[in-house]
Design a protein around this motif. Structure first.
Motif, PDB file in Angstrom:
ATOM      1  N   HIS A 199      -5.916 -26.787  21.224  1.00 39.89           N
ATOM      2  CA  HIS A 199      -5.691 -27.410  19.925  1.00 39.89           C
ATOM      3  C   HIS A 199      -5.128 -26.412  18.909  1.00 39.89           C
ATOM      4  O   HIS A 199      -4.584 -26.813  17.869  1.00 39.89           O
ATOM      5  N   THR A 200      -5.282 -25.112  19.162  1.00 37.14           N
ATOM      6  CA  THR A 200      -4.733 -24.107  18.248  1.00 37.14           C
ATOM      7  C   THR A 200      -3.268 -23.798  18.528  1.00 37.14           C
ATOM      8  O   THR A 200      -2.673 -22.961  17.830  1.00 37.14           O
ATOM      9  N   ASP A 201      -2.704 -24.453  19.515  1.00 36.13           N
ATOM     10  CA  ASP A 201      -1.309 -24.188  19.872  1.00 36.13           C
ATOM     11  C   ASP A 201      -0.393 -24.435  18.672  1.00 36.13           C
ATOM     12  O   ASP A 201      -0.569 -25.394  17.916  1.00 36.13           O
ATOM     13  N   ASP A 202       0.620 -23.589  18.503  1.00 31.66           N
ATOM     14  CA  ASP A 202       1.529 -23.693  17.364  1.00 31.66           C
ATOM     15  C   ASP A 202       2.235 -25.037  17.298  1.00 31.66           C
ATOM     16  O   ASP A 202       2.555 -25.526  16.202  1.00 31.66           O
ATOM     17  N   SER A 203       2.467 -25.644  18.457  1.00 35.57           N
ATOM     18  CA  SER A 203       3.195 -26.911  18.475  1.00 35.57           C
ATOM     19  C   SER A 203       2.400 -28.057  17.854  1.00 35.57           C
ATOM     20  O   SER A 203       2.973 -29.116  17.566  1.00 35.57           O
ATOM     21  N   LEU A 204       1.098 -27.868  17.632  1.00 35.04           N
ATOM     22  CA  LEU A 204       0.262 -28.944  17.075  1.00 35.04           C
ATOM     23  C   LEU A 204      -0.023 -28.768  15.592  1.00 35.04           C
ATOM     24  O   LEU A 204      -0.613 -29.657  14.975  1.00 35.04           O
ATOM     25  N   HIS A 205       0.378 -27.651  15.015  1.00 29.81           N
ATOM     26  CA  HIS A 205       0.039 -27.375  13.617  1.00 29.81           C
ATOM     27  C   HIS A 205       0.678 -28.370  12.653  1.00 29.81           C
ATOM     28  O   HIS A 205       0.097 -28.690  11.615  1.00 29.81           O
ATOM     29  N   ARG A 206       1.882 -28.858  12.965  1.00 30.65           N
ATOM     30  CA  ARG A 206       2.658 -29.638  11.998  1.00 30.65           C
ATOM     31  C   ARG A 206       2.393 -31.135  12.065  1.00 30.65           C
ATOM     32  O   ARG A 206       2.993 -31.885  11.298  1.00 30.65           O
ATOM     33  N   TYR A 207       1.516 -31.575  12.936  1.00 33.20           N
ATOM     34  CA  TYR A 207       1.154 -33.000  12.948  1.00 33.20           C
ATOM     35  C   TYR A 207       0.265 -33.292  11.745  1.00 33.20           C
ATOM     36  O   TYR A 207      -0.618 -32.514  11.388  1.00 33.20           O
ATOM     37  N   LYS A 208       0.511 -34.456  11.141  1.00 28.17           N
ATOM     38  CA  LYS A 208      -0.234 -34.808   9.932  1.00 28.17           C
ATOM     39  C   LYS A 208      -1.448 -35.681  10.211  1.00 28.17           C
ATOM     40  O   LYS A 208      -2.443 -35.620   9.472  1.00 28.17           O
ATOM     41  N   VAL A 209      -1.413 -36.501  11.290  1.00 27.45           N
ATOM     42  CA  VAL A 209      -2.469 -37.485  11.533  1.00 27.45           C
ATOM     43  C   VAL A 209      -2.997 -37.320  12.956  1.00 27.45           C
ATOM     44  O   VAL A 209      -2.220 -37.291  13.926  1.00 27.45           O
ATOM     45  N   PHE A 210      -4.329 -37.193  13.051  1.00 27.20           N
ATOM     46  CA  PHE A 210      -5.010 -37.182  14.352  1.00 27.20           C
ATOM     47  C   PHE A 210      -5.714 -38.516  14.515  1.00 27.20           C
ATOM     48  O   PHE A 210      -6.511 -38.925  13.659  1.00 27.20           O
ATOM     49  N   ILE A 211      -5.409 -39.218  15.612  1.00 26.11           N
ATOM     50  CA  ILE A 211      -5.992 -40.540  15.860  1.00 26.11           C
ATOM     51  C   ILE A 211      -6.973 -40.432  17.015  1.00 26.11           C
ATOM     52  O   ILE A 211      -6.632 -39.948  18.096  1.00 26.11           O
ATOM     53  N   ASN A 212      -8.200 -40.903  16.773  1.00 25.12           N
ATOM     54  CA  ASN A 212      -9.245 -40.832  17.797  1.00 25.12           C
ATOM     55  C   ASN A 212     -10.103 -42.089  17.716  1.00 25.12           C
ATOM     56  O   ASN A 212     -11.088 -42.124  16.968  1.00 25.12           O
ATOM     57  N   PRO A 213      -9.787 -43.121  18.481  1.00 21.38           N
ATOM     58  CA  PRO A 213     -10.561 -44.374  18.423  1.00 21.38           C
ATOM     59  C   PRO A 213     -11.787 -44.388  19.335  1.00 21.38           C
ATOM     60  O   PRO A 213     -12.432 -45.425  19.494  1.00 21.38           O
ATOM     61  N   SER A 214     -12.151 -43.243  19.938  1.00 19.95           N
ATOM     62  CA  SER A 214     -13.234 -43.204  20.921  1.00 19.95           C
ATOM     63  C   SER A 214     -14.575 -43.572  20.281  1.00 19.95           C
ATOM     64  O   SER A 214     -14.868 -43.176  19.147  1.00 19.95           O
ATOM     65  N   ILE A 215     -15.369 -44.318  21.056  1.00 21.08           N
ATOM     66  CA  ILE A 215     -16.749 -44.631  20.646  1.00 21.08           C
ATOM     67  C   ILE A 215     -17.759 -44.130  21.682  1.00 21.08           C
ATOM     68  O   ILE A 215     -18.931 -44.476  21.629  1.00 21.08           O
ATOM     69  N   SER A 216     -17.261 -43.347  22.631  1.00 21.45           N
ATOM     70  CA  SER A 216     -18.156 -42.785  23.651  1.00 21.45           C
ATOM     71  C   SER A 216     -18.555 -41.353  23.323  1.00 21.45           C
ATOM     72  O   SER A 216     -19.461 -40.806  23.940  1.00 21.45           O
ATOM     73  N   ASP A 217     -17.879 -40.726  22.373  1.00 17.95           N
ATOM     74  CA  ASP A 217     -18.217 -39.354  22.004  1.00 17.95           C
ATOM     75  C   ASP A 217     -19.524 -39.309  21.231  1.00 17.95           C
ATOM     76  O   ASP A 217     -19.909 -40.270  20.554  1.00 17.95           O
ATOM     77  N   VAL A 218     -20.163 -38.175  21.308  1.00 21.07           N
ATOM     78  CA  VAL A 218     -21.346 -37.926  20.480  1.00 21.07           C
ATOM     79  C   VAL A 218     -20.926 -37.309  19.159  1.00 21.07           C
ATOM     80  O   VAL A 218     -21.343 -37.740  18.086  1.00 21.07           O
ATOM     81  N   LEU A 219     -20.104 -36.298  19.238  1.00 18.28           N
ATOM     82  CA  LEU A 219     -19.522 -35.665  18.052  1.00 18.28           C
ATOM     83  C   LEU A 219     -18.239 -35.001  18.530  1.00 18.28           C
ATOM     84  O   LEU A 219     -18.282 -33.971  19.186  1.00 18.28           O
ATOM     85  N   CYS A 220     -17.096 -35.609  18.199  1.00 19.21           N
ATOM     86  CA  CYS A 220     -15.836 -35.152  18.761  1.00 19.21           C
ATOM     87  C   CYS A 220     -15.431 -33.813  18.144  1.00 19.21           C
ATOM     88  O   CYS A 220     -15.207 -33.713  16.927  1.00 19.21           O
ATOM     89  N   THR A 221     -15.332 -32.783  18.983  1.00 16.96           N
ATOM     90  CA  THR A 221     -14.928 -31.463  18.511  1.00 16.96           C
ATOM     91  C   THR A 221     -13.500 -31.484  17.986  1.00 16.96           C
ATOM     92  O   THR A 221     -13.177 -30.836  16.978  1.00 16.96           O
TER      93      THR A 221
END
Length: 776
Positions: A592-614
């Motif tokens: 997730h720290t990769d340089d190619s991901l820095h410029r995205y503005k919106v993170f979408i995570n519809p999961s309901i199975s996670d306990v606490l999504c890192t």
């Protein structure tokens, strides 16, 4: 095979017992020899003092006085001195210790022939004026040197009778000399005080016996009734009646008699307490007198140890590999305790199935080096903690690592103080070994995964989830003192509280600061739209994502989503997206720290199975918008303004459009701290009660009285709750010891003990050698 090893095992057991008996006998002989040498040293010291006595006699008697010293007194001293020379030669012989050991028998007494000294002293008679008269006839009362001790209050033992008699005669000699002015200087001399103290050290009174009488039947019944109070209360027997029964069985008179083995200070503390406290102290004193010591670590040196045990390890980038690693690093920063991180070691065949990019390690040392380098690149400091490995096997069906053998044995007993079990239910499903709460002083479990949600998706999921739910409650109650749930999405477990004790990698906070600085300068920080990142399995939110996008494809016309991830279900997920003609661009998984991901503005995570999504916490730390479900797993994030939650599919569409049309809010310093590992560690110390436990010993050290009370209570017998938990642990131990039952419940074959490859990789003894007799 077991039958063939029985004779050798029996011979090994007998041989070990004989060696222990022999070593004990040698130790006893050495102790006897040391005591004889000690006696010899004491006698030498006594002889030296007597020499000083006679050497100092001449100057003392030559002090000018009103009248000349009585010649009889000087003659007496001269007559006595050669006899002491004979006494010195007797006990100064180098064979003295050997002769003592040869004549040592039970109830034997070491005696030295002092008849010459006796004859020299008892031949004198005391005159009327207090002066020794050597010419007095039979009419005078002869002094009996050996019977002069009667009524002096000395110990009845006769072992040191000559020396004690000499001490008494010197006292009488001092009294008689008080009437003679010539002895005034000698009486007040420093030498006489030293001589008296030397004689006192030689003639010490024997210590009273410290033996504690054993428990009798009334005391055992009293303690049983006391511990059964809650149960009897349910039957209608009031607490007052129970107390009266206990008091009648355990009277105060008997209590005072039996507590004589305790120190006077302890007795004064508890003597005025109620009968229940006295009974507790009585039980504790009996346990201590029998030599019973708890298997838990002795904390007398105030050195604390924390062992963090987890179910995964890098380079597998999963939550149970990354978060415990950061926890170990930040706990070790406080310097209040030593920290050990215990991670699973996989054989090479399992490493190829788990670790990405075909990365494998030939030795634990090689993997440890990889873990430390990865960590130091992200936290920016050198963490001082130990990394150890335990044998593990990868289960393809469960897609997780199952411990092989008794995991607790890989923490040495000297370090068994506080245990942190990351995923305690997972670690203990098939745990066949020592109970964690028996070996450790305090055990904290941290629940990472919502296993019930995953199991429900499988075949016969409802039935499996029902069984797993009760098993999770069973093992966490039996093996944990405290359980922390990262969110309310997890199963409600005994002794559990809800608290997020996870932080984010410091690198994400630095990325967020960099983005904020660019925005302050008027630069365009976010040049890309929306993305999703996670392991590509259906349970990680891919099913919910595809369903939402397929249902509202028309409402989200022109919306593109980049997806990053690898996993077992990658082919099926991509096929479903193509079949539904969804505008998803799939990429290989990346950090997730990769340089190619820095410029995205919106993170979408519809999961309901996670306990606490890192990944959600990391996206917020980088200053992005997060669109996630209104679910207990996301409750911690709702306080952040950049977290946009949705309840319905229509709401999902609205939140996505809102995020794409606006700019995220800059994080405040308080919000950045709330996401950090420093804050997570502080929350962990508070909610796990670890802060109180680590400081308890220091607080107890302020008062020796409190410390004695703490020790007394710590060895008392368990209450009914502890007995129930112990019963659950014993039942679990018996069930997991049967290989057939293990396989029926889904255990990986061969995980009750580690195998030969683990022995080779971790340099372990084979299980048959480690535990030659099963169950011992």
């Amino acid at each position: 095979m077991a039958t063939q090893h029985q004779p050798s095992n029996a011979f090994s057991f007998l041989s070990k017992g004989w060696r222990e008996v022999r070593d004990s006998a040698d130790a006893d002989l050495r102790l006897m020899k040391d005591r004889a040498n000690s006696f010899k040293n004491l006698a030498t010291s006594f002889d030296r003092e007597l020499e000083n006595f006679f050497n100092s006699a001449a100057p003392a008697f030559s002090v000018p006085a009103m009248r000349s010293p009585p010649p009889a007194e000087i003659e007496f001293v001269k007559k006595l001195q050669p006899k002491f020379s004979e006494f010195r030669r007797a006990y100064s012989s180098p064979d003295f210790s050997k002769k003592v050991l040869e004549k040592w028998r039970p109830r034997a007494k070491i005696r030295i022939d002092l008849s010459a000294i006796k004859n020299a002293i008892v031949s004198e008679e005391v005159g009327v004026d207090g002066i020794v008269d050597f010419e007095r006839g039979v009419k005078g009362r002869r002094l009996n040197f050996w019977e002069g001790l009667k009524g002096e209050g000395e110990s009845e033992t006769r072992d040191w009778e000559p020396i004690r008699a000499l001490k008494t005669r010197i006292k009488e000699f001092e009294k008689r000399s008080s009437s003679v002015e010539i002895f005034d200087g000698f009486k007040n001399s420093e030498f006489l005080e030293k001589l008296k103290s030397s004689l006192k050290s030689i003639c010490k009174e024997p210590q009273e016996s410290k033996e504690v009488p054993p428990l009798d039947v009334p005391e055992l019944l009293a303690y049983f009734v006391k511990q059964s109070g809650p149960f009897l209360d349910q039957l209608g027997v009031s607490r007052d009646i129970c107390d009266k029964i206990v008091e009648s069985l355990y009277s105060k008179r008997k209590n005072q008699f039996l507590l004589q083995s305790l120190s006077e200070e302890e007795s004064s503390l508890h003597g005025n307490g109620n009968i229940n406290d006295e009974l507790d102290l009585r039980i504790a004193s009996v346990l201590q007198s029998t030599g019973h010591r708890s298997a838990k670590q002795d904390l007398s040196n105030n050195e604390r140890h924390v062992a963090i045990v987890t179910t995964a390890s890098l380079p597998w980038l999963t939550g149970t590999a990354v978060n415990p690693l950061f926890r170990a690093a930040y706990l070790s920063q406080t310097k209040k305790q030593k920290v050990t991180l215990l991670v699973p070691w996989l054989c090479e065949s399992d490493q190829e199935l788990v670790y990405p990019s075909n990365l494998t390690f030939n030795s634990p040392e090689e993997q440890e080096g990889y873990i430390r380098n990865w960590l130091e690149e992200r936290i920016g400091f050198k963490a001082d903690f130990k990394i150890s490995f335990y044998p593990g096997k990868f289960s393809k069906e469960r897609r997780s690592i199952i411990p092989a053998g008794d995991t607790s044995q890989f923490i040495p007993s000297r370090d068994a103080d506080i245990a942190i079990l990351e995923e305690p239910e997972h670690l203990n499903w098939y745990h066949h070994g020592k109970r964690w709460t028996d070996k450790f002083n305090h055990v904290v479990g941290i629940v990472h995964t919502n296993y019930l949600e995953y199991i429900k998706r499988e075949k016969n999921g409802a039935l499996q989830a029902f069984l797993v739910k009760h098993i999770n409650s069973w093992v966490t109650r039996a093996y944990c003192n405290k359980v922390l749930r990262l969110s309310a999405a997890t199963q409600d477990l005994p002794r559990s509280v809800i608290c997020n004790v996870h932080g984010v990698n410091p690198k994400f906070l630095k990325i967020g600061e960099m983005i904020a600085a660019e925005r302050e300068l008027g630069q365009e920080a976010f040049t890309k739209g929306a993305y999703f990142l996670g392991k590509m399995v259906w349970a990680k939110g891919y099913k919910e994502l595809i369903d939402l996008l397929a249902k509202h494809k028309a409402d989200l016309d022109g919306f593109k989503l980049d997806v990053f991830g690898n996993g077992e279900d990658a082919h099926e997920v991509q096929s479903a997206a193509r079949r539904l003609d969804l505008n998803l661009n799939f990429h290989k998984g990346r950090d997730h720290t990769d340089d190619s991901l820095h410029r995205y503005k919106v993170f979408i995570n519809p999961s309901i199975s996670d306990v606490l999504c890192t990944a959600t916490a990391e996206a917020l730390a980088m200053g992005k918008f997060v669109v996630c479900a209104d679910h207990p797993s996301n409750e911690f994030f709702t306080s952040f303004p950049n977290c946009l939650t949705f309840k319905t599919p229509e709401d999902f569409v609205a939140k996505v459009k809102e995020a794409l049309a606006n700019e995220p809010y800059p994080l405040t310093p308080e919000q950045r701290y709330q996401l950090s590992w420093e804050a997570a560690t502080q929350r962990f110390m508070e909610y796990s009660e670890l802060d109180q436990i680590l400081n308890k010993e220091k607080d107890g050290a302020k008062s020796s009285t409190d410390k004695r009370k703490l020790i007394g209570k710590s060895v008392s017998l368990p209450n009914l709750t502890e007995l129930a938990d112990g019963g659950l642990a014993f039942a679990h131990y018996c069930l997991t010891g049967n290989e057939f039952l293990r396989l029926c419940t889904g255990a990986t074959p061969g995980t009750r003990e580690y195998d030969k490859q683990h022995c080779k990789d971790l340099h372990l003894l084979p299980p048959q050698v480690e535990n030659p007799i099963y169950g011992w």
